[in-house]
Design an enzyme around this catalytic site. Structure first.
Site, PDB file in Angstrom:
ATOM      1  N   GLN A 195     -27.712  13.824  -6.097  1.00  0.00           N
ATOM      2  CA  GLN A 195     -27.255  14.862  -5.165  1.00  0.00           C
ATOM      3  C   GLN A 195     -25.727  14.921  -5.102  1.00  0.00           C
ATOM      4  O   GLN A 195     -25.144  15.997  -4.978  1.00  0.00           O
ATOM      5  CB  GLN A 195     -27.818  14.617  -3.754  1.00  0.00           C
ATOM      6  CG  GLN A 195     -29.324  14.720  -3.664  1.00  0.00           C
ATOM      7  CD  GLN A 195     -29.833  16.136  -3.922  1.00  0.00           C
ATOM      8  OE1 GLN A 195     -29.075  17.100  -3.937  1.00  0.00           O
ATOM      9  NE2 GLN A 195     -31.131  16.249  -4.151  1.00  0.00           N
ATOM     10  N   GLU A 196     -25.094  13.758  -5.182  1.00  0.00           N
ATOM     11  CA  GLU A 196     -23.623  13.738  -5.164  1.00  0.00           C
ATOM     12  C   GLU A 196     -23.070  14.629  -6.272  1.00  0.00           C
ATOM     13  O   GLU A 196     -22.132  15.396  -6.067  1.00  0.00           O
ATOM     14  CB  GLU A 196     -23.094  12.304  -5.390  1.00  0.00           C
ATOM     15  CG  GLU A 196     -23.358  11.335  -4.261  1.00  0.00           C
ATOM     16  CD  GLU A 196     -22.734   9.969  -4.532  1.00  0.00           C
ATOM     17  OE1 GLU A 196     -21.650   9.891  -5.136  1.00  0.00           O
ATOM     18  OE2 GLU A 196     -23.343   8.963  -4.141  1.00  0.00           O
TER      19      GLU A 196
ATOM     20  N   LEU B 231     -11.285   5.532   8.343  1.00  0.00           N
ATOM     21  CA  LEU B 231     -12.129   5.127   7.208  1.00  0.00           C
ATOM     22  C   LEU B 231     -13.365   6.023   7.158  1.00  0.00           C
ATOM     23  O   LEU B 231     -14.222   5.951   8.048  1.00  0.00           O
ATOM     24  CB  LEU B 231     -12.546   3.658   7.352  1.00  0.00           C
ATOM     25  CG  LEU B 231     -13.520   3.158   6.277  1.00  0.00           C
ATOM     26  CD1 LEU B 231     -12.861   3.149   4.897  1.00  0.00           C
ATOM     27  CD2 LEU B 231     -14.054   1.783   6.619  1.00  0.00           C
TER      28      LEU B 231
ATOM     29  N   ASN C  90     -13.234  13.456  -0.302  1.00  0.00           N
ATOM     30  CA  ASN C  90     -13.905  12.239  -0.749  1.00  0.00           C
ATOM     31  C   ASN C  90     -15.408  12.479  -0.714  1.00  0.00           C
ATOM     32  O   ASN C  90     -15.885  13.320   0.058  1.00  0.00           O
ATOM     33  CB  ASN C  90     -13.569  11.075   0.183  1.00  0.00           C
ATOM     34  CG  ASN C  90     -14.198   9.768  -0.277  1.00  0.00           C
ATOM     35  OD1 ASN C  90     -14.215   9.468  -1.475  1.00  0.00           O
ATOM     36  ND2 ASN C  90     -14.737   8.995   0.644  1.00  0.00           N
TER      37      ASN C  90
ATOM     38  N   MET D 173     -11.346   3.109  -5.210  1.00  0.00           N
ATOM     39  CA  MET D 173     -11.590   1.989  -4.305  1.00  0.00           C
ATOM     40  C   MET D 173     -10.305   1.512  -3.631  1.00  0.00           C
ATOM     41  O   MET D 173      -9.963   0.331  -3.687  1.00  0.00           O
ATOM     42  CB  MET D 173     -12.264   0.838  -5.068  1.00  0.00           C
ATOM     43  CG  MET D 173     -13.567   1.240  -5.731  1.00  0.00           C
ATOM     44  SD  MET D 173     -14.769   1.886  -4.550  1.00  0.00           S
ATOM     45  CE  MET D 173     -15.321   0.355  -3.824  1.00  0.00           C
ATOM     46  N   ARG D 174      -9.615   2.462  -3.005  1.00  0.00           N
ATOM     47  CA  ARG D 174      -8.442   2.088  -2.223  1.00  0.00           C
ATOM     48  C   ARG D 174      -8.443   2.914  -0.944  1.00  0.00           C
ATOM     49  O   ARG D 174      -8.840   4.082  -0.966  1.00  0.00           O
ATOM     50  CB  ARG D 174      -7.142   2.410  -2.984  1.00  0.00           C
ATOM     51  CG  ARG D 174      -6.873   1.538  -4.184  1.00  0.00           C
ATOM     52  CD  ARG D 174      -5.534   1.917  -4.803  1.00  0.00           C
ATOM     53  NE  ARG D 174      -4.417   1.743  -3.878  1.00  0.00           N
ATOM     54  CZ  ARG D 174      -3.753   0.615  -3.715  1.00  0.00           C
ATOM     55  NH1 ARG D 174      -4.058  -0.446  -4.428  1.00  0.00           N
ATOM     56  NH2 ARG D 174      -2.763   0.532  -2.848  1.00  0.00           N
TER      57      ARG D 174
ATOM     58  N   ARG E 254       0.830  -1.222   0.000  1.00  0.00           N
ATOM     59  CA  ARG E 254       0.000   0.000   0.000  1.00  0.00           C
ATOM     60  C   ARG E 254       0.865   1.273   0.000  1.00  0.00           C
ATOM     61  O   ARG E 254       0.631   2.206  -0.746  1.00  0.00           O
ATOM     62  CB  ARG E 254      -0.922  -0.016   1.225  1.00  0.00           C
ATOM     63  CG  ARG E 254      -1.984   1.071   1.192  1.00  0.00           C
ATOM     64  CD  ARG E 254      -2.922   0.979   2.381  1.00  0.00           C
ATOM     65  NE  ARG E 254      -3.646  -0.278   2.433  1.00  0.00           N
ATOM     66  CZ  ARG E 254      -4.678  -0.591   1.644  1.00  0.00           C
ATOM     67  NH1 ARG E 254      -5.104   0.256   0.756  1.00  0.00           N
ATOM     68  NH2 ARG E 254      -5.274  -1.762   1.753  1.00  0.00           N
TER      69      ARG E 254
ATOM     70  N   HIS F 158     -18.985  10.304  -0.172  1.00  0.00           N
ATOM     71  CA  HIS F 158     -19.448   9.007   0.320  1.00  0.00           C
ATOM     72  C   HIS F 158     -20.976   8.992   0.287  1.00  0.00           C
ATOM     73  O   HIS F 158     -21.613   9.964   0.704  1.00  0.00           O
ATOM     74  CB  HIS F 158     -18.935   8.782   1.749  1.00  0.00           C
ATOM     75  CG  HIS F 158     -19.305   7.447   2.288  1.00  0.00           C
ATOM     76  ND1 HIS F 158     -18.630   6.292   1.956  1.00  0.00           N
ATOM     77  CD2 HIS F 158     -20.315   7.071   3.107  1.00  0.00           C
ATOM     78  CE1 HIS F 158     -19.209   5.274   2.555  1.00  0.00           C
ATOM     79  NE2 HIS F 158     -20.224   5.705   3.268  1.00  0.00           N
TER      80      HIS F 158
END
Ligand code: GRF
Length: 206
Positions: free
Chosen positions: A178-179, A149, A112, A95-96, A70, A114
């Site tokens: 909405q995002e 997270l 980010n 997706m990390r 990583r 979510h």
């Protein structure tokens, strides 16, 4: 603490469909978001979002992760972002999980989006988690990325109702709509230097 990015150069990091990336690109194109997409970076060669970025003539990079730890991966990603003078990193379905190497290189310079009202339903399949819990409202959250997270300071949230009979797809589509609006608005607020962090609270000027 005021958050003042040094320029309007952003990177979008994605792994899949890329509809949030496309929404950001559209908003820029329509003059509703003042930002320059300096780089679109993906860890998936087949990501539709990467293909679309190429079609739009944007600078793209595919950075495979096979065989890399990583931290090694993140060092390469950070080097690419620095080479491209990126002032703000926007995760859009990337997706990390970022290691401290990445987060420390861009402190309070990574956003980010979510698909839930954090801190409810972090991690994968947030819409399914919300439906299974039986909540009446869910939504989306734009937040700064720290080493937890989906746990960094929240810039914006939008509430979306959950309707009886919703499938995961129904709810995901209603949230996604909405995002697409709120992510660009949050990016603009950060780039404008209008965000200040007081403890964990992001206060938006004006
Ligand atoms: C979105 O639901 C976003 O909230 C989550 O991943 C999904 C990415 O969708 N982080 P897209 O690739 O932007 O269409």
């Amino acid at each position: 603490m005021k958050i003042e990015p040094t320029s309007r150069r952003i990177a979008v990091l994605l792994s899949g469909r890329g509809s949030n990336f496309q929404a950001i690109a559209n908003q820029i194109d329509q003059g509703m978001l003042n930002a320059d997409i300096a780089l679109v970076l993906s860890n998936k060669e087949s990501a539709a979002g990467l293909e679309e970025a190429r079609r739009l003539g944007l600078k793209t990079a595919y950075l495979p992760s096979a065989g890399l730890k990583r931290e090694e991966y993140d060092r390469k990603a950070v080097a690419l972002l620095e080479e491209n003078d990126v002032a703000l990193v926007c995760l859009a379905g990337f997706m990390r999980i970022l290691s401290p190497v990445f987060v420390k290189a861009f402190p309070l310079r990574i956003l980010n989006i979510h698909p839930s009202l954090l801190p409810a339903f972090p991690g994968l399949e947030a819409q399914r988690q919300a439906l299974e819990h039986g909540v009446k409202f869910s939504g989306c959250t734009v937040h700064f990325v720290d080493e937890s997270l989906d746990g960094g300071p929240i810039v914006r949230q939008v509430i979306v109702p959950v309707l009886d009979g919703d499938t995961v797809e129904d709810l995901s589509d209603r949230i996604l709509w909405q995002e697409h609006r709120t992510y660009s608005e949050a990016i603009g607020e950060v780039l404008d230097g209008r965000c200040e962090i007081r403890d964990r609270r992001v206060v938006i000027d004006g």
